[in-house]
Design a protein around this motif. Sequence first.
Motif, PDB file in Angstrom:
ATOM      1  N   VAL A  42      35.540  93.141  43.209  1.00 27.69           N
ATOM      2  CA  VAL A  42      34.273  93.767  43.208  1.00 27.69           C
ATOM      3  C   VAL A  42      33.985  94.650  42.080  1.00 27.69           C
ATOM      4  CG1 VAL A  42      32.670  95.080  44.648  1.00 27.69           C
ATOM      5  CG2 VAL A  42      34.016  93.604  45.965  1.00 27.69           C
ATOM      6  N   ILE A  43      34.924  95.373  41.692  1.00 23.90           N
ATOM      7  CA  ILE A  43      34.583  96.291  40.657  1.00 23.90           C
ATOM      8  C   ILE A  43      34.325  95.420  39.204  1.00 23.90           C
ATOM      9  CG2 ILE A  43      35.669  98.136  39.099  1.00 23.90           C
ATOM     10  CD1 ILE A  43      36.852  99.360  41.542  1.00 23.90           C
ATOM     11  N   GLY A  44      35.160  94.672  39.097  1.00 24.51           N
ATOM     12  CA  GLY A  44      35.028  93.465  37.898  1.00 24.51           C
ATOM     13  C   GLY A  44      33.652  93.072  37.901  1.00 24.51           C
ATOM     14  N   GLU A  45      32.986  92.462  38.897  1.00 26.07           N
ATOM     15  CA  GLU A  45      31.720  92.013  39.069  1.00 26.07           C
ATOM     16  C   GLU A  45      30.643  92.889  38.998  1.00 26.07           C
ATOM     17  OE1 GLU A  45      30.843  88.799  39.607  1.00 26.07           O
ATOM     18  OE2 GLU A  45      32.774  88.073  39.799  1.00 26.07           O
ATOM     19  N   LEU A  46      30.783  94.111  39.499  1.00 27.60           N
ATOM     20  CA  LEU A  46      29.798  95.148  39.031  1.00 27.60           C
ATOM     21  C   LEU A  46      29.737  95.533  37.631  1.00 27.60           C
ATOM     22  CD1 LEU A  46      30.064  97.602  42.278  1.00 27.60           C
ATOM     23  CD2 LEU A  46      28.617  95.325  42.005  1.00 27.60           C
ATOM     24  N   SER A  47      31.058  95.550  37.137  1.00 29.14           N
ATOM     25  CA  SER A  47      31.151  95.943  35.755  1.00 29.14           C
ATOM     26  C   SER A  47      30.382  95.128  34.899  1.00 29.14           C
ATOM     27  CB  SER A  47      32.515  96.263  35.264  1.00 29.14           C
ATOM     28  OG  SER A  47      33.188  97.165  36.131  1.00 29.14           O
ATOM     29  N   LEU A  48      30.548  93.708  35.062  1.00 19.26           N
ATOM     30  CA  LEU A  48      29.753  92.809  34.311  1.00 19.26           C
ATOM     31  C   LEU A  48      28.338  92.879  34.663  1.00 19.26           C
ATOM     32  CD1 LEU A  48      32.342  89.682  34.942  1.00 19.26           C
ATOM     33  CD2 LEU A  48      31.793  90.871  32.900  1.00 19.26           C
ATOM     34  N   ALA A  49      28.077  93.046  35.901  1.00 18.78           N
ATOM     35  CA  ALA A  49      26.424  93.272  36.158  1.00 18.78           C
ATOM     36  C   ALA A  49      25.736  94.147  35.581  1.00 18.78           C
ATOM     37  CB  ALA A  49      26.373  93.076  37.797  1.00 18.78           C
ATOM     38  N   ALA A  50      26.497  95.334  35.373  1.00 14.58           N
ATOM     39  CA  ALA A  50      25.700  96.601  35.203  1.00 14.58           C
ATOM     40  C   ALA A  50      25.914  96.873  33.438  1.00 14.58           C
ATOM     41  CB  ALA A  50      26.558  97.804  35.719  1.00 14.58           C
ATOM     42  N   GLY A  51      26.885  96.301  32.758  1.00 18.94           N
ATOM     43  CA  GLY A  51      27.182  96.216  31.302  1.00 18.94           C
ATOM     44  C   GLY A  51      26.180  95.452  30.167  1.00 18.94           C
ATOM     45  N   ALA A  52      27.108  95.338  29.275  1.00 15.99           N
ATOM     46  CA  ALA A  52      26.368  94.551  28.291  1.00 15.99           C
ATOM     47  C   ALA A  52      26.265  92.967  28.700  1.00 15.99           C
ATOM     48  CB  ALA A  52      27.249  94.719  26.879  1.00 15.99           C
ATOM     49  N   PRO A  53      27.164  92.351  29.459  1.00 20.85           N
ATOM     50  CA  PRO A  53      26.980  91.068  30.094  1.00 20.85           C
ATOM     51  C   PRO A  53      25.893  90.847  30.843  1.00 20.85           C
ATOM     52  CG  PRO A  53      29.280  91.644  29.924  1.00 20.85           C
ATOM     53  CD  PRO A  53      28.529  92.990  29.774  1.00 20.85           C
ATOM     54  N   GLY A  55      29.905  90.841  48.381  1.00 21.39           N
ATOM     55  CA  GLY A  55      30.335  90.963  49.823  1.00 21.39           C
ATOM     56  C   GLY A  55      30.949  89.759  50.184  1.00 21.39           C
ATOM     57  N   ALA A  56      31.112  88.620  49.650  1.00 21.88           N
ATOM     58  CA  ALA A  56      32.041  87.455  49.985  1.00 21.88           C
ATOM     59  C   ALA A  56      33.244  87.860  49.634  1.00 21.88           C
ATOM     60  CB  ALA A  56      31.528  86.193  49.194  1.00 21.88           C
ATOM     61  N   LEU A  57      33.480  88.633  48.258  1.00 20.96           N
ATOM     62  CA  LEU A  57      34.768  88.876  47.959  1.00 20.96           C
ATOM     63  C   LEU A  57      35.618  89.900  48.675  1.00 20.96           C
ATOM     64  CD1 LEU A  57      34.020  89.418  43.909  1.00 20.96           C
ATOM     65  CD2 LEU A  57      35.474  87.601  45.199  1.00 20.96           C
ATOM     66  N   ILE A  58      34.734  90.891  49.506  1.00 20.19           N
ATOM     67  CA  ILE A  58      35.186  91.716  50.260  1.00 20.19           C
ATOM     68  C   ILE A  58      35.789  90.968  51.505  1.00 20.19           C
ATOM     69  CG2 ILE A  58      34.512  93.697  52.003  1.00 20.19           C
ATOM     70  CD1 ILE A  58      32.681  94.695  49.875  1.00 20.19           C
ATOM     71  N   ALA A  59      35.160  89.923  51.989  1.00 16.61           N
ATOM     72  CA  ALA A  59      35.405  89.021  53.000  1.00 16.61           C
ATOM     73  C   ALA A  59      36.594  88.123  52.837  1.00 16.61           C
ATOM     74  CB  ALA A  59      34.316  88.530  53.716  1.00 16.61           C
ATOM     75  N   GLY A  60      37.040  88.040  51.574  1.00 19.54           N
ATOM     76  CA  GLY A  60      38.174  87.072  51.093  1.00 19.54           C
ATOM     77  C   GLY A  60      37.699  85.814  51.022  1.00 19.54           C
ATOM     78  N   ALA A  61      36.344  85.383  50.684  1.00 18.54           N
ATOM     79  CA  ALA A  61      35.825  84.017  50.470  1.00 18.54           C
ATOM     80  C   ALA A  61      36.907  82.894  49.690  1.00 18.54           C
ATOM     81  CB  ALA A  61      34.493  84.203  50.172  1.00 18.54           C
ATOM     82  N   ASP A  62      36.880  81.836  50.066  1.00 21.22           N
ATOM     83  CA  ASP A  62      37.540  81.008  49.211  1.00 21.22           C
ATOM     84  C   ASP A  62      36.889  80.524  47.947  1.00 21.22           C
ATOM     85  OD1 ASP A  62      35.817  78.885  49.971  1.00 21.22           O
ATOM     86  OD2 ASP A  62      37.370  78.187  51.383  1.00 21.22           O
ATOM     87  N   ASP A  63      37.280  79.944  47.030  1.00 23.22           N
ATOM     88  CA  ASP A  63      36.572  79.508  45.714  1.00 23.22           C
ATOM     89  C   ASP A  63      35.496  78.476  46.068  1.00 23.22           C
ATOM     90  OD1 ASP A  63      38.488  81.057  44.307  1.00 23.22           O
ATOM     91  OD2 ASP A  63      39.920  79.399  43.598  1.00 23.22           O
ATOM     92  N   THR A  64      35.793  77.659  46.886  1.00 23.42           N
ATOM     93  CA  THR A  64      34.435  76.795  47.071  1.00 23.42           C
ATOM     94  C   THR A  64      33.339  77.362  47.489  1.00 23.42           C
ATOM     95  OG1 THR A  64      36.007  75.088  47.718  1.00 23.42           O
ATOM     96  CG2 THR A  64      33.761  74.721  48.479  1.00 23.42           C
ATOM     97  N   LEU A  65      33.250  78.318  48.532  1.00 30.00           N
ATOM     98  CA  LEU A  65      32.133  79.262  48.921  1.00 30.00           C
ATOM     99  C   LEU A  65      31.809  80.295  47.773  1.00 30.00           C
ATOM    100  CD1 LEU A  65      30.061  80.142  50.739  1.00 30.00           C
ATOM    101  CD2 LEU A  65      31.834  81.658  51.800  1.00 30.00           C
ATOM    102  N   ALA A 105      42.819  96.392  48.417  1.00 33.08           N
ATOM    103  CA  ALA A 105      42.767  96.855  46.975  1.00 33.08           C
ATOM    104  C   ALA A 105      42.444  95.720  45.918  1.00 33.08           C
ATOM    105  CB  ALA A 105      43.870  97.882  46.640  1.00 33.08           C
ATOM    106  N   GLU A 106      43.144  94.688  46.132  1.00 30.71           N
ATOM    107  CA  GLU A 106      42.867  93.496  45.405  1.00 30.71           C
ATOM    108  C   GLU A 106      41.524  92.908  45.437  1.00 30.71           C
ATOM    109  OE1 GLU A 106      45.109  91.740  48.795  1.00 30.71           O
ATOM    110  OE2 GLU A 106      45.201  93.626  47.625  1.00 30.71           O
TER     111      GLU A 106
END
Length: 300
Positions: free
Chosen positions: A146-157, A198-208, A140-141
Amino acid sequence: MTAVVANGFDFSQYLEAGRLKVEQALDSSLGPERPESLREAMRYSLLAGGKRLRPILCLASCELAGGDASLALPTATALEMIHTMSLIHDDLPAMDNDDLRRGRPTNHKVYGDATAILAGDALLTRAFEMVALRSPGVPAERLLKVIGELSLAAGAPGLVGGQIVDLASEGVEVDLDTLEYIHLHKTGALLQASVLSGALIAGADDTLLEALRTYSRAIGLAFQIIDDILDVTASSEVLGKTAGKDLTADKTTYPKLLGLEESKARAESLVKEACGVLKPWSDKAQPLLALAGYITSRDR
């Protein structure tokens, strides 16, 4: 487009396999919406074909980060829904006022303005449903990020902000910074969300994740520069949409500001930057590297 890149990687095959996988997921993503006219309008644009680059970017970045791409498929589907919504709304008379999209009449020309608006709205909200409620097996985390990224991409920002500035810039002189703002928000924001999700779903680290932010920002801008170029060099038949619309609407474009050759050089430089930042992961990043090159070699 070069079919094969290093180590025998067949990009054409990869792209087609990804497209077919996404098409199947999209076809099964819409339930028995009522009234039926709404479902028809949603399916008309969602299943109208296209390159499906955004969902494929999502799947590729998930694989790069060591994840199972099947877990990212609902999010990949959501990304295409958001993209489709933006096309439906962008084509409306109050926006870019276009009659042709992907080689056939735009949604509002078939179903009317009101249904087109609502079909876009329904696709946007279904996208968040896909991530939040139809993504089994993903912590869930990670879905929350991912929801946060999609919200930023689709909205005013992102999309909305870019569209507002784009509309306000018709018929007026704008500088390169403003043009870049439009492209990075109207087009680039969703491309970046596609790569990052996609990277967030896989649990990518901050460097990647940071490398992928740079990569996606560069290919997002390059993608729109090539769109600007194609608008003045390709035919409507090849593009599947009305050619020369930017010129007709008196929009500022990269070719208008920089000329065709310098615009092409700028796009190629951005792709080079995108590929360079993924060098530490080059063995696993073949699809993303090939997708970056495809952006500047495409003809539609």
